[in-house]
Write a protein that holds these residues in place. Structure first.
Motif, PDB file in Angstrom:
ATOM      1  N   ASP A 172      36.972  62.667  34.251  1.00 33.87           N
ATOM      2  CA  ASP A 172      37.410  62.131  35.549  1.00 33.87           C
ATOM      3  C   ASP A 172      37.055  60.661  35.738  1.00 33.87           C
ATOM      4  OD1 ASP A 172      34.684  62.518  35.727  1.00 33.87           O
ATOM      5  OD2 ASP A 172      34.714  63.290  37.781  1.00 33.87           O
ATOM      6  N   ILE A 173      36.766  59.953  34.650  1.00 34.24           N
ATOM      7  CA  ILE A 173      36.362  58.555  34.728  1.00 34.24           C
ATOM      8  C   ILE A 173      37.268  57.699  33.849  1.00 34.24           C
ATOM      9  CG2 ILE A 173      34.517  56.875  34.334  1.00 34.24           C
ATOM     10  CD1 ILE A 173      33.866  58.824  36.565  1.00 34.24           C
ATOM     11  N   THR A 174      37.844  56.654  34.447  1.00 32.95           N
ATOM     12  CA  THR A 174      38.653  55.697  33.694  1.00 32.95           C
ATOM     13  C   THR A 174      38.125  54.298  33.959  1.00 32.95           C
ATOM     14  OG1 THR A 174      40.621  57.091  33.880  1.00 32.95           O
ATOM     15  CG2 THR A 174      40.966  54.784  33.303  1.00 32.95           C
ATOM     16  N   GLU A 175      37.952  53.555  32.886  1.00 33.34           N
ATOM     17  CA  GLU A 175      37.423  52.192  32.995  1.00 33.34           C
ATOM     18  C   GLU A 175      38.521  51.166  32.744  1.00 33.34           C
ATOM     19  OE1 GLU A 175      34.373  49.112  30.715  1.00 33.34           O
ATOM     20  OE2 GLU A 175      34.727  51.126  29.917  1.00 33.34           O
ATOM     21  N   SER A 176      38.566  50.146  33.578  1.00 32.93           N
ATOM     22  CA  SER A 176      39.436  48.986  33.381  1.00 32.93           C
ATOM     23  C   SER A 176      38.541  47.759  33.214  1.00 32.93           C
ATOM     24  CB  SER A 176      40.363  48.782  34.588  1.00 32.93           C
ATOM     25  OG  SER A 176      41.130  49.932  34.845  1.00 32.93           O
ATOM     26  N   ARG A 177      38.988  46.823  32.355  1.00 27.07           N
ATOM     27  CA  ARG A 177      38.182  45.630  32.095  1.00 27.07           C
ATOM     28  C   ARG A 177      39.055  44.394  32.017  1.00 27.07           C
ATOM     29  NH1 ARG A 177      34.670  46.362  26.825  1.00 27.07           N
ATOM     30  NH2 ARG A 177      33.846  44.377  27.607  1.00 27.07           N
ATOM     31  N   TRP A 178      38.556  43.320  32.599  1.00 28.86           N
ATOM     32  CA  TRP A 178      39.161  42.010  32.470  1.00 28.86           C
ATOM     33  C   TRP A 178      38.148  41.138  31.741  1.00 28.86           C
ATOM     34  CZ3 TRP A 178      40.034  45.398  36.276  1.00 28.86           C
ATOM     35  CH2 TRP A 178      41.344  45.563  36.749  1.00 28.86           C
ATOM     36  N   THR A 179      38.547  40.580  30.592  1.00 26.40           N
ATOM     37  CA  THR A 179      37.609  39.867  29.730  1.00 26.40           C
ATOM     38  C   THR A 179      38.101  38.448  29.467  1.00 26.40           C
ATOM     39  OG1 THR A 179      38.702  40.717  27.745  1.00 26.40           O
ATOM     40  CG2 THR A 179      36.882  42.015  28.643  1.00 26.40           C
ATOM     41  N   GLY A 180      37.360  37.745  28.615  1.00 27.37           N
ATOM     42  CA  GLY A 180      37.695  36.355  28.329  1.00 27.37           C
ATOM     43  C   GLY A 180      37.561  35.483  29.560  1.00 27.37           C
ATOM     44  N   CYS A 181      36.571  35.800  30.396  1.00 29.60           N
ATOM     45  CA  CYS A 181      36.414  35.141  31.692  1.00 29.60           C
ATOM     46  C   CYS A 181      35.519  33.904  31.568  1.00 29.60           C
ATOM     47  CB  CYS A 181      35.816  36.112  32.704  1.00 29.60           C
ATOM     48  SG  CYS A 181      36.635  37.736  32.723  1.00 29.60           S
ATOM     49  N   LYS A 182      35.677  33.000  32.492  1.00 29.14           N
ATOM     50  CA  LYS A 182      34.860  31.788  32.502  1.00 29.14           C
ATOM     51  C   LYS A 182      33.385  32.152  32.648  1.00 29.14           C
ATOM     52  CE  LYS A 182      34.338  27.331  34.835  1.00 29.14           C
ATOM     53  NZ  LYS A 182      34.808  26.467  35.950  1.00 29.14           N
ATOM     54  N   ASP A 183      32.563  31.540  31.824  1.00 24.57           N
ATOM     55  CA  ASP A 183      31.114  31.760  31.849  1.00 24.57           C
ATOM     56  C   ASP A 183      30.741  33.231  31.654  1.00 24.57           C
ATOM     57  OD1 ASP A 183      30.805  29.046  32.333  1.00 24.57           O
ATOM     58  OD2 ASP A 183      30.640  29.294  34.493  1.00 24.57           O
ATOM     59  N   GLY A 184      31.614  34.005  31.022  1.00 24.84           N
ATOM     60  CA  GLY A 184      31.309  35.407  30.755  1.00 24.84           C
ATOM     61  C   GLY A 184      31.316  36.290  31.985  1.00 24.84           C
ATOM     62  N   ALA A 185      32.000  35.847  33.064  1.00 17.97           N
ATOM     63  CA  ALA A 185      31.997  36.590  34.331  1.00 17.97           C
ATOM     64  C   ALA A 185      33.037  37.712  34.300  1.00 17.97           C
ATOM     65  CB  ALA A 185      32.259  35.649  35.493  1.00 17.97           C
ATOM     66  N   GLU A 186      32.757  38.722  33.526  1.00 16.05           N
ATOM     67  CA  GLU A 186      33.666  39.849  33.331  1.00 16.05           C
ATOM     68  C   GLU A 186      33.872  40.636  34.634  1.00 16.05           C
ATOM     69  OE1 GLU A 186      33.984  43.831  30.440  1.00 16.05           O
ATOM     70  OE2 GLU A 186      32.186  42.568  30.416  1.00 16.05           O
ATOM     71  N   VAL A 187      35.026  41.243  34.754  1.00 19.16           N
ATOM     72  CA  VAL A 187      35.333  42.141  35.865  1.00 19.16           C
ATOM     73  C   VAL A 187      35.586  43.528  35.292  1.00 19.16           C
ATOM     74  CG1 VAL A 187      36.945  42.679  37.735  1.00 19.16           C
ATOM     75  CG2 VAL A 187      36.295  40.294  37.288  1.00 19.16           C
ATOM     76  N   ARG A 188      34.881  44.517  35.824  1.00 17.51           N
ATOM     77  CA  ARG A 188      35.070  45.908  35.393  1.00 17.51           C
ATOM     78  C   ARG A 188      35.363  46.782  36.599  1.00 17.51           C
ATOM     79  NH1 ARG A 188      30.886  47.868  30.647  1.00 17.51           N
ATOM     80  NH2 ARG A 188      30.965  45.984  29.358  1.00 17.51           N
ATOM     81  N   HIS A 189      36.119  47.818  36.349  1.00 14.84           N
ATOM     82  CA  HIS A 189      36.439  48.782  37.403  1.00 14.84           C
ATOM     83  C   HIS A 189      36.244  50.184  36.856  1.00 14.84           C
ATOM     84  CE1 HIS A 189      38.298  50.828  40.700  1.00 14.84           C
ATOM     85  NE2 HIS A 189      39.311  51.241  39.975  1.00 14.84           N
ATOM     86  N   VAL A 190      35.561  51.027  37.626  1.00 12.52           N
ATOM     87  CA  VAL A 190      35.329  52.416  37.269  1.00 12.52           C
ATOM     88  C   VAL A 190      36.063  53.281  38.287  1.00 12.52           C
ATOM     89  CG1 VAL A 190      33.608  54.205  36.848  1.00 12.52           C
ATOM     90  CG2 VAL A 190      33.075  51.808  36.312  1.00 12.52           C
TER      91      VAL A 190
END
Length: 318
Positions: free
Chosen positions: A259-277
């Protein structure tokens, strides 16, 4: 941790290893190291014994503001400690959030601030940025005053201050990421109510890493948004946040548990990744909570406090 592992299958553990970037069979935060320091707060007597939670009061904006303060069991003034600010949902309290979130089990100083009673029915405490927040109350300034107070009396690592919260409190962390990016290293909203007031004209001084949790069956803050209340769809909000952080790539979504899906946005400035659970069919709840945290299904596939910590702890101000 032992309790969580006993109810989670080996396949789920493998998935969580991918999600958090660390093995849950050996908690990554168990070996966290903290730098020694001579900062003024490190030379002060602790305001309360390690391993305890106690109420405190400070004056901000002419108002007496209260918060619950938890010191970890190993707290001492000879090394710097990270700080987690945990903001309750509308009508909840710092004590209630401490109970269901399990944030006080982390190796960090945790502060649970109390909001001011806002507008609408029920005399419910709320946070700035929401349409029902108390008029004229500057909760961003209060957060700055709270951090000043903590840094004056405790051995705080100013580079590692994090903000999390639930619902209205989670939405407020987005406002902090806009206006206090120089003091907040990363945020972890849970079931966030991202009203327009939490992100309008957002121009942070630096990109702020984000890990976000939300149930697809949330009936209070719908996953697909609520235009009548100005609430965006979660993936619209996340896409905008990733753009703000200069992220170049969205990786394919990945199921890490049934029941868990992860989304990720990478290659971000200064390593400021965005993740969604995303919690499939999850309600307006805190993942892993053992006591009531909101209406609807509460997943036990993950423990939000562990997952968010394994993300937050990797980020610090430069």
């Amino acid at each position: 941790m032992k309790r969580a592992l006993s109810r989670t299958a080996a396949s789920v553990i493998a998935g969580l290893t991918l999600l958090t970037g660390a093995s849950l069979t050996s908690p990554s935060y168990a070996t966290t190291s903290y730098a020694k320091t001579t900062a003024p707060g490190c030379r002060q007597d602790s305001p309360q014994p390690p391993g305890t939670t106690a109420p405190h009061t400070l004056t901000s904006g002419g108002l007496a503001r209260t918060y619950q303060l938890h010191l970890p069991k190993g707290y001492s003034g000879d090394r710097q400690w990270p700080v987690v600010l945990a903001f309750h949902g509308r009508g909840n309290t710092g004590s209630g959030t401490e109970e269901f979130s399990k944030l006080s089990t982390l190796p960090a100083i945790v502060a649970y601030p109390e909001g001011v009673v806002g507008t609408g029915d029920g005399q419910r405490q709320a946070w700035q940025g929401a349409p029902y927040a108390a008029p004229g109350v500057d909760d961003v300034a209060f957060t700055g005053d709270l951090l000043d107070s903590l840094q004056a009396q405790l051995c705080v690592d100013e580079r590692r201050v994090y903000a999390t919260g639930k619902s209205n409190g989670a939405g407020f962390t987005a406002l902090l990421a806009c206006r206090m990016a120089d003091r907040i290293a990363a945020i972890a909203p849970v079931a966030g109510a991202f009203y327009p007031g939490t992100g309008e004209n957002c121009r942070p001084s630096r990109p702020v890493p984000v890990i976000d949790f939300h149930g697809t069956g949330d009936a209070t803050i719908p996953y697909g948004g609520d235009p009548d209340r100005g609430l965006p769809a979660l993936h619209d909000w996340l896409t905008a946040r990733a753009a703000l952080n200069g992220c170049r790539t969205r990786t394919p979504d990945r199921a890490t548990a049934p029941d868990i899906t992860e989304s990720r946005w990478t290659g971000c400035k200064d390593g400021a990744e965005v993740r969604h659970v995303a919690v499939t069919d999850g309600g307006h709840t805190w993942p892993g909570a053992d006591s009531y945290s909101g209406g609807g299904k509460t997943t036990q596939s993950i423990e939000a406090h562990e997952v968010l910590w394994n993300f937050l702890r990797r980020h610090h101000l430069r």
